[in-house]
Write an enzyme that holds these catalytic residues in place. Structure first.
Site, mmCIF file in Angstrom:
data_model
loop_
_atom_site.group_PDB
_atom_site.id
_atom_site.type_symbol
_atom_site.label_atom_id
_atom_site.label_comp_id
_atom_site.label_asym_id
_atom_site.label_seq_id
_atom_site.Cartn_x
_atom_site.Cartn_y
_atom_site.Cartn_z
ATOM 1 N N ASP A 206 0.810 -1.217 0.000
ATOM 2 C CA ASP A 206 0.000 0.000 0.000
ATOM 3 C C ASP A 206 0.846 1.270 0.000
ATOM 4 O OD1 ASP A 206 -2.819 1.060 0.536
ATOM 5 O OD2 ASP A 206 -1.690 2.040 2.142
ATOM 6 N N GLU A 273 1.635 -0.402 -5.047
ATOM 7 C CA GLU A 273 0.615 0.585 -5.391
ATOM 8 C C GLU A 273 1.286 1.947 -5.474
ATOM 9 O OE1 GLU A 273 -3.349 2.881 -3.828
ATOM 10 O OE2 GLU A 273 -1.604 2.557 -2.573
#
Ligand code: NOJ
Ligand code: CA
Length: 563
Positions: A206, A273
């Protein structure tokens, strides 16, 4: 069935993203759970995917639905137990599906034990050094230590009782870890190995662009007038793409590689990401050979429906990632974006200059769902033709729309709450999936009568799995066909060659023996000039289209020589 013995499985994998909270609810509390997923793996495997990605399922106060982790070593009680997790992994592997977790290293929850310890230990303590605690500015420290803004609205600093402030890139409930601190590095090494030991095959990682901050945390330069508040963090040069972040990713690659060496037969993958806003030079840094295995190319997802922007997104990714030997990683949807049917049906969808930021929030333009659906169908045929790996987001295969009219009191996204409703946020793409036509069970989302955590619109059952499975014209049938066609392409060919450059209204390339042609305009295009051997349409996003000499509006086809 066992897992294919392929160390590079991820390079051309099809991965199905599950937003755990919204996929399937086994215990009828209206919240998706791990057992719900385990019970529906047959459906996922039959789609023809290679792996699933589970959004964070760790214990969490759910302020950001799991992206605020309170304990990296457990399972959120609403989602199940560690035993449920072990069962899920075993069942996935039995179905031939690999499992990616989702790891959140930039920040944790303010309910994580370390953050609680930091609050009670006070200024100057070793506990506070794991985060970014600073004294404020102003006469009495009443002003934040710098001018940084949070990604989800408001300042990036929150003041605590003793007067110090802590930094949070996202919300006040998500304090940023200080990655210069050895405890932090060590804890995450343990987290990675803990889940690898439980059989996980890798991680989506993330918010990697935010990890690492400029020493001294200097004020960010002023923002261009009119910048949306949720775009500010994505423009702060002192907390974005900071080079020290890459030291962490190089270290993680060593941990992963070492684990593979110590566990023959295990083949792990990490996917970053990274929103890099049409900066392929920045994107490629994350997939240098000693960093992540993959990085999402969001430029395609965020490209308006215009041949030039779509071509540019593909071309710049292909060139940049190819230069470091990485394979491409594409997606059209995820849990942070407006669903493609809605996005492509927007009145501003064909404006090449629209959607300059991350498209989370649009709700102010008319949407034509019929047009949007045709374009989303075409986009899926395009996506499947691209070299590399593709990620699908649950419900995309059903052609679900963004639910734009959720009642204010039902919305839970911190973007909505922190901007006081000025931005709608992402609840609309997270509405629980419809499996049947029965509204009492949340259209089959729950195993019995329930009230799903986000309300489903009336008629949600029209796109239920059970309905679409019986309809050859449905989006589901198209996805199954498209994924089968992709699987039948010769493996290992990652070359893309641009074609028909003079037809600027097209996005056309050849790859693995097929010519992929997208007409992203409203006017039919003749392909007479192709010449050469007789050709046939292998795949078309438009029902009934089989003439290789034309590409209808908003349509994507795969064409190949006959025989
Ligand atoms: C990106 C995740 O995809 C998003 O859902 C989350 O809110 C932020 N990172 C913060 O973790
Ligand atoms: Ca449940």
């Amino acid at each position: 069935m066992t897992l294919p013995e392929d160390p590079l499985w991820w390079r051309d994998a099809v991965v199905y993203q599950m937003y755990v909270r919204s996929f399937a609810d086994a215990n009828t509390d209206g919240i998706g759970d791990l057992a719900g997923i385990t019970g529906r793996l047959g459906y996922v495997a039959a789609l023809g995917v290679d792996a699933i990605w589970l959004t964070p399922f760790y214990p969490s106060p759910q302020r950001d639905h799991g992206y605020d982790v309170a304990d990296y070593f457990g399972v959120e009680p609403a989602y199940g137990t560690l035993d449920d997790f072990d069962r899920l992994v075993a069942e996935c592997h039995r179905h031939g599906l690999r499992v990616l977790g989702d790891i959140v290293p930039n920040h944790c929850s303010d309910e994580h034990q370390w953050f609680r310890d930091a609050l009670s230990a006070g200024p100057g303590s070793a506990e506070r050094a794991r985060f970014y605690f600073r004294d404020g500015r102003g006469e009495n420290g009443e002003l934040p230590p710098n001018n940084w803004l949070a990604a989800f609205g408001g300042p990036a600093w929150t003041r605590v009782c003793d007067g110090q402030w802590y930094l949070h890139t996202f919300t006040t409930w998500q304090p940023d870890f200080n990655w210069d601190n050895a405890d932090v590095v060590e804890m995450f090494d343990t987290v990675l190995r803990f889940w690898f030991d439980r059989g996980i095959d890798g991680f989506r990682v993330d918010a990697v662009t935010h990890l690492g901050k400029a020493p001294g945390l200097p004020d960010a330069p002023p923002l261009p007038p009119g910048t949306r508040e949720t775009d500010a963090a994505g423009r702060n040069p002192y907390s974005l793409y900071w080079p020290s972040g890459h030291d962490v990713w190089r270290h993680w690659r060593q941990v992963t590689d070492r684990y593979e060496r110590d566990h023959p037969g295990r083949h792990l993958a990490t996917v970053a990401e990274a929103y890099t806003a049409n900066r392929p030079d920045v994107l490629l840094q994350y997939v240098r050979p000693d960093e992540f295995h993959q990085v999402f190319s969001f430029d395609l997802m965020l490209a308006p429906w215009h041949p030039s922007t779509l071509r540019r997104a593909i071309d710049q990714t292909y060139t940049a990632l190819g230069s470091v030997g990485a394979s491409m990683t594409w997606a059209l949807n995820n849990h942070d974006s407006q669903r493609s049917v809605t996005r492509y049906g927007r009145a501003d969808a064909t404006d090449p200059d629209s959607w300059t930021g991350n498209n989370l929030v649009y709700h102010d333009v008319a949407v034509d769902v019929v047009v949007g659906t045709a374009r989303a169908r075409a986009a899926s045929v395009l996506l499947a033709g691209l070299p590399g790996s593709i990620y699908l987001y649950q419900g995309e295969e059903l052609g679900l729309q963004e639910v734009l009219d959720l009642p204010a009191e039902a919305r839970t996204d911190p973007i909505y709450l922190r901007t006081e409703g000025r931005e709608l946020g992402r609840d609309g793409c997270r509405v629980p999936l419809p499996w049947t036509t029965d509204p009492v069970t949340g259209y089959g989302f729950s195993a019995g009568p329930s009230r799903p955590w986000l309300p489903q619109p009336e008629g949600w059952g029209r796109q239920a799995v059970a309905v679409e499975a019986a309809d050859d014209d449905a989006m589901l049938a198209l996805y199954r066909t498209v994924l089968a066609a992709r699987a039948a392409l010769p493996a290992g060919d990652e070359t893309l060659t641009w074609q028909l450059p003079e037809l600027t209204q097209l996005v056309a390339f050849s790859r693995a023996g097929v010519l992929v042609v997208l007409n992203a305009t409203g006017v039919e295009v003749q392909l007479d000039r192709l010449g050469g051997p007789e050709r046939e349409v292998v795949l078309s996003s438009r029902r009934g289209h089989s003439d290789p000499g034309v590409v209808p509006p908003d349509t994507c086809v795969w064409i190949r020589p006959v025989g």
